[in-house]
Design a protein around this motif. Structure first.
Motif, PDB file in Angstrom:
ATOM      1  N   LEU A 233       0.798  -1.216   0.000  1.00  0.00           N
ATOM      2  CA  LEU A 233       0.000   0.000   0.000  1.00  0.00           C
ATOM      3  C   LEU A 233       0.835   1.272   0.000  1.00  0.00           C
ATOM      4  O   LEU A 233       0.319   2.345   0.240  1.00  0.00           O
ATOM      5  CB  LEU A 233      -0.909  -0.008   1.231  1.00  0.00           C
TER       6      LEU A 233
ATOM      7  N   ILE B 166      -2.521   3.152  -5.240  1.00  0.00           N
ATOM      8  CA  ILE B 166      -3.184   2.003  -4.616  1.00  0.00           C
ATOM      9  C   ILE B 166      -4.077   2.489  -3.470  1.00  0.00           C
ATOM     10  O   ILE B 166      -5.215   2.040  -3.321  1.00  0.00           O
ATOM     11  CB  ILE B 166      -2.140   0.985  -4.083  1.00  0.00           C
ATOM     12  N   TRP B 167      -3.559   3.434  -2.690  1.00  0.00           N
ATOM     13  CA  TRP B 167      -4.342   3.971  -1.581  1.00  0.00           C
ATOM     14  C   TRP B 167      -5.647   4.595  -2.068  1.00  0.00           C
ATOM     15  O   TRP B 167      -6.714   4.354  -1.528  1.00  0.00           O
ATOM     16  CB  TRP B 167      -3.528   5.029  -0.814  1.00  0.00           C
TER      17      TRP B 167
ATOM     18  N   VAL C  42      -7.982   1.958  -3.141  1.00  0.00           N
ATOM     19  CA  VAL C  42      -8.577   1.246  -1.994  1.00  0.00           C
ATOM     20  C   VAL C  42      -9.771   2.036  -1.455  1.00  0.00           C
ATOM     21  O   VAL C  42     -10.867   1.486  -1.254  1.00  0.00           O
ATOM     22  CB  VAL C  42      -7.509   1.022  -0.879  1.00  0.00           C
TER      23      VAL C  42
ATOM     24  N   GLY D 224      -5.816  -4.295  -2.327  1.00  0.00           N
ATOM     25  CA  GLY D 224      -4.845  -3.303  -2.804  1.00  0.00           C
ATOM     26  C   GLY D 224      -3.428  -3.776  -2.551  1.00  0.00           C
ATOM     27  O   GLY D 224      -2.556  -3.646  -3.415  1.00  0.00           O
TER      28      GLY D 224
ATOM     29  N   TYR E 195      -2.741  -6.629  -4.976  1.00  0.00           N
ATOM     30  CA  TYR E 195      -2.686  -6.129  -6.350  1.00  0.00           C
ATOM     31  C   TYR E 195      -1.366  -5.398  -6.545  1.00  0.00           C
ATOM     32  O   TYR E 195      -0.698  -5.571  -7.571  1.00  0.00           O
ATOM     33  CB  TYR E 195      -3.876  -5.203  -6.621  1.00  0.00           C
TER      34      TYR E 195
END
Lengths: 162, 384
Positions: B11, B16-17, B20, B351, B354
């Motif tokens: 993360l 990505i954050w 999410v 996340g 991924y």
């Protein structure tokens, strides 16, 4: 005469027959193998496709159902072939015990079908069927023991060391 | 391989954050749009995680998974029948009593509020000047006469709308329990070989996170209910304010409110204090004791119960938690409030994984190689 067939056990699925011959699962009964079937994932690899890389974190083991694979390891100058893996053999079983790095790269030599079993699923299965979990863990331990014995006797490294 | 292909982990990447948070909020909107289906679905998932350990225990005694499910269903049906004969009539009687007493409670609550505001007006000049007590009373009267009725009608319509969908809950739970593993396999079949092991790990982590969360919340609710219920009963039974079951019911209501972090706990406390104020308006000491009890249970909850049950798996920065809860509430009403935390937990795992897959150049290269092999195989006998 045909009515008697109702009481006959149907023949085992051909993939399970192969699995039943793999040393790791040799002690499992037919019912246990059928329970295990739900946790075996069929994967198909093309000729030349990598199954896993050396150094990658291992999450499970594979049983070859059809086709052929080759295991290699990095050498000082070039790749060292450890050997071929044929139908009815398994590889990567060390990952069933711990998520350590893979010790070899495995590549499909021809179109190959494998059944994959993963550690998190084995742990889950062992929680509900501890007897089966014990048998598999014992199977892995016996494979390891045989391998260590061969290494101690000075025999060359084998494919099973994946 | 990790040494050769350094991966940007989990993360740490801002994209990505953002994904999410957007994923969690987007899911809340989606679930709210199909609330009639989402509600039984979420309940069925919760039940699945609660029932699963029971089935595992049964399987440990040597029965097959299907036999375990059959035994459980049989027992659940018998228990439901017994409950419908014994507990339900008593519950309906209590609800009828509550319905009769509600107008009286409502008048008493208003009176307590009015008296307290008058006391404030007596002490502070600005409050008297603002006409705090009469102003609030006027607003309450206006609300009850006008939009209050509309809200009540809307709420009843809402209940009528979603209650039949509750019938789906046992149906969905049964299939989750029976075919969960097969469904899991079906989804995994679609995952490319290169990402397969990592995806399986993702599923396992997500499953673990949800299991820990729902089972933990169940345990936490039980502990909160017992602590608050016993405390309220101990404080209130002397003055004749609470019977044992009244105290337990109030404890349960407060424990359920506490499912929504921070906001729900405060609201639960208000409900407990308001109930005491209505039932015993002249017992100032009792009111103070209830506030202290509530604060004590909150501390117990924070430092003992939560680490024991839900654990710190879903712990995140309080600012993000509060922002997520309010955003969830704004976008999805009650659903949003309740689902914001479990959803952000699930999307955090998604996340993280991924990120691990996407930022692993070796895995992407392997997938590209597979695509090339496939293309080469498909065009082998073609003259291009």
């Amino acid at each position: 005469m045909n009515l008697l067939k109702i009481f006959q056990t149907p023949p085992m699925d051909s993939q399970l027959q192969i699995v039943s011959g793999v040393p790791v699962f040799r002690e499992c009964t037919r019912t246990e193998l059928e329970a295990l079937r739900l946790h075996l994932h069929e994967r198909k690899f093309l000729a030349g496709e990598i199954v896993f890389d050396e150094g990658e974190q291992g999450e499970g083991m594979y049983v070859v159902i059809s086709g052929k694979l080759r295991a290699t390891r990095k050498g000082l100058l070039k790749k060292k072939t450890l050997g071929n893996i044929a139908v009815g053999e398994c590889f990567g079983e060390m990952a069933l015990l711990e998520a350590g790095p893979r010790v070899a790269t495995v590549v499909a030599e021809e179109a190959t079908t494998v059944l994959a079993m993963f550690r998190p699923e084995l742990v889950q299965l062992a929680e509900s069927r501890p007897r089966l979990g014990y048998k598999i863990a014992r199977g892995v331990a016996l494979v390891m023991e045989a391998r260590l014995r061969r290494i101690a006797e000075g025999q060359p490294e084998e494919v099973a060391a994946t | 391989m990790k040494d050769e292909f350094p991966t940007e982990r989990s993360l740490e990447h801002p994209i990505i954050w953002v994904a999410v948070i957007a994923g969690a909020l987007g899911s809340i909107i989606l679930l709210n749009a199909v609330a009639w289906l989402a509600f039984p679905l979420v309940l069925a998932i919760v039940l699945y995680y609660l029932v699963q350990p029971l089935l595992q225990r049964l399987q440990l005694s040597g029965v097959t998974p299907n036999q375990a499910l059959g035994i459980f269903l049989g027992a659940a049906t018998i228990l439901t029948l017994i409950a419908s004969v014994t507990i339900l009539p008593a519950l309906f009687n209590s609800l009828a009593d509550l319905q009769n007493q509600l107008p009286d409670y409502w008048v008493r609550l208003q009176s307590v509020l009015h008296n307290n505001l008058l006391a404030i007006e007596g002490r502070f000049h600005f409050a008297k000047k603002a006409g705090l007590a009469d102003g609030l009373q006027g607003q309450i009267d206006q609300f009850v006469a006008g939009s209050g009725k509309a809200y009540l009608a809307d709420s009843i319509l809402f209940l009528v709308h979603w209650l039949p969908s509750l019938l789906l809950v046992p149906f969905l739970t049964f299939f989750f329990l029976r075919d969960g593993t097969a469904f899991h396999r079906l989804i995994l079949r679609a995952v490319p070989n290169a990402f397969f092991e990592k995806t399986l790990l993702l599923f396992d982590r997500m499953d673990g996170q949800m299991r820990a969360y729902f089972r933990g919340m169940f345990g936490l609710t039980l502990l909160d209910t017992v602590s608050l219920g016993l405390g309220l009963w101990f404080l209130g039974h002397g003055a004749g304010v609470f019977g044992f079951w009244d105290a337990m019911l109030l404890g349960l209501i407060c424990a359920v409110f506490a499912w929504v972090p921070y906001v729900g706990s405060a609201l639960g406390g208000l409900v407990a204090v308001a109930t005491c104020a209505v039932k015993a308006p002249n017992e100032g000491g009792l009111l103070f004791s209830v506030v202290l009890l509530f604060l004590g249970v909150r501390l117990l909850d924070e430092f003992v119960y939560t680490p024991m049950t839900v654990g710190r798996a879903l712990r995140m920065h309080p600012l993000i938690t509060v922002m997520m809860i309010f955003s969830g509430g704004m976008l999805g009403g009650v659903y949003g409030l309740l689902l914001a935390m479990p959803l952000i937990g699930i999307f955090m795992v998604l996340g993280q994984m991924y990120g691990e897959i996407w930022f692993d150049p070796r895995l992407r290269a392997r997938q590209q190689a597979r695509n090339l092999l496939e293309k080469r195989l498909a065009s082998k006998d073609l003259e291009l």
